[in-house]
Design a protein around this motif. Structure first.
Motif, PDB file in Angstrom:
ATOM      1  N   ASP A  75       0.880  -1.168   0.000  1.00  0.00           N
ATOM      2  CA  ASP A  75       0.000   0.000   0.000  1.00  0.00           C
ATOM      3  C   ASP A  75       0.915   1.215   0.000  1.00  0.00           C
ATOM      4  N   ILE A  76       1.183   1.760  -1.191  1.00  0.00           N
ATOM      5  CA  ILE A  76       2.137   2.862  -1.332  1.00  0.00           C
ATOM      6  C   ILE A  76       1.439   4.200  -1.090  1.00  0.00           C
ATOM      7  N   SER A  77       1.963   4.960  -0.128  1.00  0.00           N
ATOM      8  CA  SER A  77       1.371   6.264   0.194  1.00  0.00           C
ATOM      9  C   SER A  77       2.070   7.408  -0.530  1.00  0.00           C
ATOM     10  N   ASN A  78       3.306   7.159  -1.001  1.00  0.00           N
ATOM     11  CA  ASN A  78       4.019   8.207  -1.733  1.00  0.00           C
ATOM     12  C   ASN A  78       5.048   7.577  -2.675  1.00  0.00           C
ATOM     13  N   TYR A  79       4.881   7.856  -3.974  1.00  0.00           N
ATOM     14  CA  TYR A  79       5.839   7.375  -4.969  1.00  0.00           C
ATOM     15  C   TYR A  79       6.913   8.425  -5.268  1.00  0.00           C
ATOM     16  N   PHE A  80       6.708   9.643  -4.784  1.00  0.00           N
ATOM     17  CA  PHE A  80       7.597  10.771  -5.092  1.00  0.00           C
ATOM     18  C   PHE A  80       7.777  10.914  -6.609  1.00  0.00           C
ATOM     19  N   GLU A  81       6.668  10.843  -7.315  1.00  0.00           N
ATOM     20  CA  GLU A  81       6.699  10.911  -8.779  1.00  0.00           C
ATOM     21  C   GLU A  81       7.248  12.239  -9.295  1.00  0.00           C
ATOM     22  N   ASP A  82       6.996  13.335  -8.560  1.00  0.00           N
ATOM     23  CA  ASP A  82       7.476  14.648  -9.012  1.00  0.00           C
ATOM     24  C   ASP A  82       9.001  14.708  -9.057  1.00  0.00           C
ATOM     25  N   LEU A  83       9.648  13.875  -8.252  1.00  0.00           N
ATOM     26  CA  LEU A  83      11.109  13.875  -8.224  1.00  0.00           C
ATOM     27  C   LEU A  83      11.676  13.419  -9.571  1.00  0.00           C
ATOM     28  N   ALA A  84      10.945  12.528 -10.231  1.00  0.00           N
ATOM     29  CA  ALA A  84      11.406  12.013 -11.520  1.00  0.00           C
ATOM     30  C   ALA A  84      11.416  13.094 -12.598  1.00  0.00           C
ATOM     31  N   LEU A  85      10.682  14.188 -12.370  1.00  0.00           N
ATOM     32  CA  LEU A  85      10.630  15.280 -13.334  1.00  0.00           C
ATOM     33  C   LEU A  85      11.791  16.251 -13.169  1.00  0.00           C
ATOM     34  N   ASP A  86      12.580  16.047 -12.133  1.00  0.00           N
ATOM     35  CA  ASP A  86      13.690  16.942 -11.810  1.00  0.00           C
ATOM     36  C   ASP A  86      14.977  16.126 -11.767  1.00  0.00           C
ATOM     37  N   MET A  87      15.785  16.219 -12.819  1.00  0.00           N
ATOM     38  CA  MET A  87      16.994  15.404 -12.907  1.00  0.00           C
ATOM     39  C   MET A  87      17.950  15.664 -11.753  1.00  0.00           C
ATOM     40  N   GLU A  88      18.115  16.937 -11.401  1.00  0.00           N
ATOM     41  CA  GLU A  88      19.015  17.269 -10.294  1.00  0.00           C
ATOM     42  C   GLU A  88      18.486  16.705  -8.985  1.00  0.00           C
ATOM     43  N   GLY A  89      17.184  16.881  -8.756  1.00  0.00           N
ATOM     44  CA  GLY A  89      16.573  16.353  -7.541  1.00  0.00           C
ATOM     45  C   GLY A  89      16.679  14.845  -7.468  1.00  0.00           C
ATOM     46  N   THR A  90      16.521  14.178  -8.608  1.00  0.00           N
ATOM     47  CA  THR A  90      16.641  12.720  -8.652  1.00  0.00           C
ATOM     48  C   THR A  90      18.048  12.280  -8.277  1.00  0.00           C
ATOM     49  N   CYS A  91      19.056  13.024  -8.732  1.00  0.00           N
ATOM     50  CA  CYS A  91      20.447  12.693  -8.399  1.00  0.00           C
ATOM     51  C   CYS A  91      20.703  12.842  -6.904  1.00  0.00           C
ATOM     52  N   TYR A  92      20.193  13.929  -6.328  1.00  0.00           N
ATOM     53  CA  TYR A  92      20.333  14.106  -4.879  1.00  0.00           C
ATOM     54  C   TYR A  92      19.629  12.969  -4.136  1.00  0.00           C
ATOM     55  N   GLY A  93      18.407  12.664  -4.574  1.00  0.00           N
ATOM     56  CA  GLY A  93      17.644  11.603  -3.926  1.00  0.00           C
ATOM     57  C   GLY A  93      18.332  10.259  -4.033  1.00  0.00           C
ATOM     58  N   SER A  94      18.927   9.967  -5.181  1.00  0.00           N
ATOM     59  CA  SER A  94      19.639   8.699  -5.372  1.00  0.00           C
ATOM     60  C   SER A  94      20.840   8.597  -4.435  1.00  0.00           C
ATOM     61  N   TYR A  95      21.497   9.731  -4.215  1.00  0.00           N
ATOM     62  CA  TYR A  95      22.610   9.756  -3.260  1.00  0.00           C
ATOM     63  C   TYR A  95      22.101   9.473  -1.849  1.00  0.00           C
ATOM     64  N   PHE A  96      20.951  10.034  -1.497  1.00  0.00           N
ATOM     65  CA  PHE A  96      20.377   9.778  -0.164  1.00  0.00           C
ATOM     66  C   PHE A  96      20.108   8.280   0.010  1.00  0.00           C
ATOM     67  N   LEU A  97      19.562   7.653  -1.026  1.00  0.00           N
ATOM     68  CA  LEU A  97      19.285   6.219  -0.949  1.00  0.00           C
ATOM     69  C   LEU A  97      20.573   5.429  -0.768  1.00  0.00           C
ATOM     70  N   GLU A  98      21.617   5.840  -1.468  1.00  0.00           N
ATOM     71  CA  GLU A  98      22.893   5.129  -1.379  1.00  0.00           C
ATOM     72  C   GLU A  98      23.532   5.292  -0.003  1.00  0.00           C
ATOM     73  N   LEU A  99      23.439   6.489   0.568  1.00  0.00           N
ATOM     74  CA  LEU A  99      24.011   6.711   1.898  1.00  0.00           C
ATOM     75  C   LEU A  99      23.240   5.928   2.955  1.00  0.00           C
ATOM     76  N   VAL A 100      21.923   5.877   2.809  1.00  0.00           N
ATOM     77  CA  VAL A 100      21.097   5.105   3.744  1.00  0.00           C
ATOM     78  C   VAL A 100      21.427   3.614   3.636  1.00  0.00           C
ATOM     79  N   ASP A 101      21.632   3.137   2.417  1.00  0.00           N
ATOM     80  CA  ASP A 101      22.000   1.737   2.209  1.00  0.00           C
ATOM     81  C   ASP A 101      23.322   1.432   2.911  1.00  0.00           C
ATOM     82  N   PHE A 102      24.231   2.401   2.905  1.00  0.00           N
ATOM     83  CA  PHE A 102      25.520   2.250   3.568  1.00  0.00           C
ATOM     84  C   PHE A 102      25.357   2.153   5.091  1.00  0.00           C
ATOM     85  N   TYR A 103      24.477   2.971   5.657  1.00  0.00           N
ATOM     86  CA  TYR A 103      24.316   3.035   7.109  1.00  0.00           C
ATOM     87  C   TYR A 103      23.386   1.969   7.697  1.00  0.00           C
TER      88      TYR A 103
END
Length: 221
Positions: A75-103
């Motif tokens: 049951d997905i409450s947020n896909y953050f679809e608007d982020l996909a429309l912003d290449m820079e924002g997507t890059c920042y978000g991808s880095y956040f995911l990678e850092l979280v995966d590390f921790y």
């Protein structure tokens, strides 16, 4: 019949498996970082296709196996679809995911880290906030949650930068992104966070390298 377990979390990594499946890494509040297989998720029309993608946040219904989970539904409450429309924002978000995966670790309470990730991705969608500020706040708070920080900035800074440092350390995730900094103070704050990272994190992040290249191209333009 196996019992279905419901976990709240966000998909932080996705990889193809075989011809039709996906392997997901999900940061969950209750169990920390888990691996889950989405059977048939690459088959057109499959119900798991839409929910097995990065940034999808919600409640996941899974069957627990010996070494991993099998995704049944979500049951997905947020896909953050608007982020996909912003290449820079997507890059920042991808880095956040990678850092979280590390921790993140398996079988541990990840409530704090999940809240931080969710609020930080949301902050990337706020035009009033500079992405670099969001990045530095996210990095510092992630290190704080892991106990890798100093109570004061690692070098002398202005009162404003010092206050920002102390505010991020003390504030809950929900209140982190309620301030802005001038360009000069942000530069001071960012320099201190970077020093802290170099002291505690011995790893290069691929998504951050891509982001830095993008920023350099942006400056040249």
């Amino acid at each position: 019949m196996k019992e279905v377990e419901k976990l709240t979390g966000m998909v932080i990594k996705v990889a193809p498996v075989g011809e039709m499946d996906k392997r997901l890494v999900i940061l969950t509040k209750e169990r920390g970082k888990i691996t889950a297989f989405a059977r048939g998720a690459r088959r057109p029309g499959n119900q798991l296709m839409g929910i097995s993608r990065p940034f999808a946040f919600g409640q996941f219904s899974l069957y627990e196996g010996r070494d991993s989970y099998s995704l049944r539904s979500a049951d997905i409450s947020n896909y953050f679809e608007d982020l996909a429309l912003d290449m820079e924002g997507t890059c920042y978000g991808s880095y956040f995911l990678e850092l979280v995966d590390f921790y993140a670790r398996e079988n541990e309470d990840a409530t704090g880290l999940l809240k931080l990730l969710y609020q930080s991705v949301r902050a990337l969608l706020k035009p009033a906030l500079k992405n670099e500020l969001v990045q530095r706040v996210f990095e510092l708070k992630a290190m704080v949650l892991n106990g890798e920080y100093t109570e004061v900035p690692p070098r002398p800074v202005s009162d404003s930068a010092n206050y920002a440092w102390e505010y991020v350390i003390a504030s809950p995730a929900e209140h982190l992104y309620t301030f802005t900094l001038t360009e000069e103070v942000l530069e001071e704050f960012a320099r201190c966070v970077e020093m802290n990272k170099k002291r505690f994190i011995d790893r290069e992040f691929h998504s951050l390298e891509i982001l830095q290249t993008m920023m350099e191209i942006k400056v040249l333009k």
